[in-house]
Enzyme design. Structure first.
Site, PDB file in Angstrom:
ATOM      1  N   SER A 176     -85.973 -52.053 -61.744  1.00  0.00           N
ATOM      2  CA  SER A 176     -84.931 -51.700 -60.781  1.00  0.00           C
ATOM      3  C   SER A 176     -84.448 -52.974 -60.095  1.00  0.00           C
ATOM      4  O   SER A 176     -83.969 -53.879 -60.766  1.00  0.00           O
ATOM      5  CB  SER A 176     -85.465 -50.669 -59.775  1.00  0.00           C
ATOM      6  OG  SER A 176     -84.437 -50.243 -58.901  1.00  0.00           O
ATOM      7  N   THR A 177     -84.615 -53.095 -58.783  1.00  0.00           N
ATOM      8  CA  THR A 177     -84.103 -54.244 -58.044  1.00  0.00           C
ATOM      9  C   THR A 177     -84.701 -55.543 -58.573  1.00  0.00           C
ATOM     10  O   THR A 177     -85.915 -55.700 -58.625  1.00  0.00           O
ATOM     11  CB  THR A 177     -84.441 -54.098 -56.544  1.00  0.00           C
ATOM     12  OG1 THR A 177     -83.994 -52.825 -56.096  1.00  0.00           O
ATOM     13  CG2 THR A 177     -83.790 -55.196 -55.732  1.00  0.00           C
ATOM     14  N   HIS A 179     -82.564 -49.058 -63.294  1.00  0.00           N
ATOM     15  CA  HIS A 179     -81.777 -48.283 -62.333  1.00  0.00           C
ATOM     16  C   HIS A 179     -80.426 -48.960 -62.127  1.00  0.00           C
ATOM     17  O   HIS A 179     -80.321 -49.961 -61.420  1.00  0.00           O
ATOM     18  CB  HIS A 179     -82.509 -48.179 -61.000  1.00  0.00           C
ATOM     19  CG  HIS A 179     -83.801 -47.423 -61.079  1.00  0.00           C
ATOM     20  ND1 HIS A 179     -84.779 -47.508 -60.120  1.00  0.00           N
ATOM     21  CD2 HIS A 179     -84.278 -46.562 -62.010  1.00  0.00           C
ATOM     22  CE1 HIS A 179     -85.800 -46.732 -60.443  1.00  0.00           C
ATOM     23  NE2 HIS A 179     -85.514 -46.150 -61.596  1.00  0.00           N
ATOM     24  N   MET A 220     -87.572 -51.352 -56.329  1.00  0.00           N
ATOM     25  CA  MET A 220     -87.906 -50.534 -55.174  1.00  0.00           C
ATOM     26  C   MET A 220     -88.339 -49.143 -55.620  1.00  0.00           C
ATOM     27  O   MET A 220     -87.974 -48.675 -56.695  1.00  0.00           O
ATOM     28  CB  MET A 220     -86.702 -50.418 -54.240  1.00  0.00           C
ATOM     29  CG  MET A 220     -86.358 -51.719 -53.537  1.00  0.00           C
ATOM     30  SD  MET A 220     -85.152 -51.504 -52.213  1.00  0.00           S
ATOM     31  CE  MET A 220     -83.681 -51.155 -53.139  1.00  0.00           C
ATOM     32  N   ASP A 229     -90.788 -45.131 -59.036  1.00  0.00           N
ATOM     33  CA  ASP A 229     -90.465 -44.545 -60.328  1.00  0.00           C
ATOM     34  C   ASP A 229     -91.284 -45.233 -61.419  1.00  0.00           C
ATOM     35  O   ASP A 229     -91.413 -46.461 -61.442  1.00  0.00           O
ATOM     36  CB  ASP A 229     -88.964 -44.724 -60.602  1.00  0.00           C
ATOM     37  CG  ASP A 229     -88.499 -43.961 -61.830  1.00  0.00           C
ATOM     38  OD1 ASP A 229     -89.153 -42.967 -62.196  1.00  0.00           O
ATOM     39  OD2 ASP A 229     -87.474 -44.360 -62.410  1.00  0.00           O
TER      40      ASP A 229
END
Length: 405
Positions: free
Chosen positions: A221-222, A249, A342, A345
């Protein structure tokens, strides 16, 4: 109180000084809206609001923000021109690019991250959509708080300690990780790191599977786009014999461009996965934005299936559905990786892969942009390795060839 809970979840403790944030956007309505949203959060103090990059650059030293939310397209000086000038004035500044969901802006956002921007937030295309988008507001505030809090933690002695740790001069400090009891929580604030608790020493790990991997599945993600490219570049020819499945993401448009960038880094065919597509060794498949990507066995072939189901862990695409399906199809021959991001998940999917006998590698805290997802993975005690980003690609190359040492 809701805000207090969110502040803790984002790594900002009660009593900490508010994060100083600057907003830069040429649209007066959007600039005012973002300023108001951020200013309503007790963990944030908006110290500057500017209509173009030049005004923002000139104000960096005076306002001394921790985080800048930077629009891309502006008159007089655009975001890409302003970015290096801001970072030159304040090296530890966190810059979050804000762009609408066009292919051009997606390309620019990914380029900005390679030049020092910490992340991006995709803006809805119209002002009316911006004003009514709860998801956009949540993502903006989440990223400002999580990335700003991490930057603070990395300052001073902490930064020196991490650098020396990576150089092998001192032993690693006890890492902070999510409480495993909290990992399955479904009402977590979207994007915020999972709740953290002090760790009593090193994390528990499990041996690698004795089965040689027949698939590589990655969740991120991030900070993921840069991490993915570094990992894929280092895995090299070791992925010739397995398909690679990636859930990052990201919204639509961004994922197709990410697939292109990852393919260039890996020197392998790479694209968004398509429903019904048969997996091929040596090929990379990225979950398209706005769809969950899973796999299934059908008539002897392993195929991609896309679905438009509800978000999982407030994400779509989500990592958990992919990992669950990988475990079901490949069992002990599954190899999974959790990179920076973040939230939490992927933690549930890791449990499924581990139950099936597969192996998991997760990124360590020191090299993660945000240690939410990898921290949640580490806290399960089911990973075979917790590694710095630079070590993950070479390790994958060895494991894919049957060498787990």
């Amino acid at each position: 109180m809701a805000f207090a809970q969110k502040n803790v979840a984002a790594g900002i403790n009660p009593g900490d000084d508010p994060l100083k944030v600057m907003v830069v956007d040429d649209a007066v309505v959007i600039r005012g809206l973002l300023t108001r949203w951020l200013g309503e959060d007790k963990a944030i103090d908006v110290v500057g609001s500017h209509r173009n990059g030049k005004l923002a650059v000139d104000d960096i030293e005076k306002s001394n923000p921790d985080v800048v939310v930077l629009d891309i397209e502006m008159p007089e000086m655009d975001g890409m021109t302003a970015l290096p000038l801001m970072l030159a004035k304040k090296r530890d500044l966190v810059v979050i690019m804000a762009s609408t969901l066009t292919r051009r802006n997606a390309e620019i956002s990914l380029k900005a991250m390679s030049l020092g921007a910490a992340d991006y937030v995709p803006k809805p295309e119209s002002t009316s959509e911006v004003t009514t988008s709860i998801d956009f507001r949540r993502e903006l505030i989440d990223k400002v708080k999580a990335l700003g809090a991490r930057a603070r933690r990395m300052k001073g002695p902490a930064r020196t300690m991490r650098a020396e740790t990576r150089a092998g001069r001192i032993s690693a400090p006890a890492a902070r990780a999510p409480d495993p009891k909290q990992i399955n929580t479904r009402d977590a604030f979207r994007g915020a790191p999972a709740p953290v608790a002090p760790s009593a020493g090193r994390f528990t790990t499990k041996p690698y599977s004795s089965a040689r991997p027949r698939v590589l599945a990655i969740g991120s993600s991030t900070g993921g786009p840069q991490a993915l490219q570094e990992v894929m570049k280092q895995v090299g020819t070791a992925m010739n014999d397995v398909p690679v499945l990636i859930t990052q993401h990201m919204p639509p448009t961004f994922t197709s461009i990410l697939a292109e960038h990852v393919g260039k880094a890996a020197l392998r065919p790479s694209k968004e996965g398509e429903d019904g597509e048969v997996l091929r060794p040596g090929h990379i498949y990225v979950a398209p934005g706005g769809k969950h990507m899973v796999i299934e066995k059908d008539a002897g072939a392993v195929k991609i299936r896309l679905n438009d189901g509800p978000p999982v862990n407030f994400c779509k695409p989500a990592v958990d559905p992919l990992f669950d399906s990988v475990a079901k199809v490949f069992g002990s021959a599954s190899l999974a990786v959790i990179l920076t991001g973040m939230g939490h998940d992927g933690a549930n999917g890791i449990g499924t892969i581990a139950s099936g006998g597969g192996s998991i590698i997760t990124q360590d805290e020191a090299t993660s942009v945000v240690w939410g997802m990898p921290g949640a993975a580490a806290a399960t005690g089911l990973c075979s390795d917790i590694l710095p980003l630079a070590d993950i690609g070479p390790k994958l190359a060895r494991v894919l060839k049957g060498n787990t040492r």
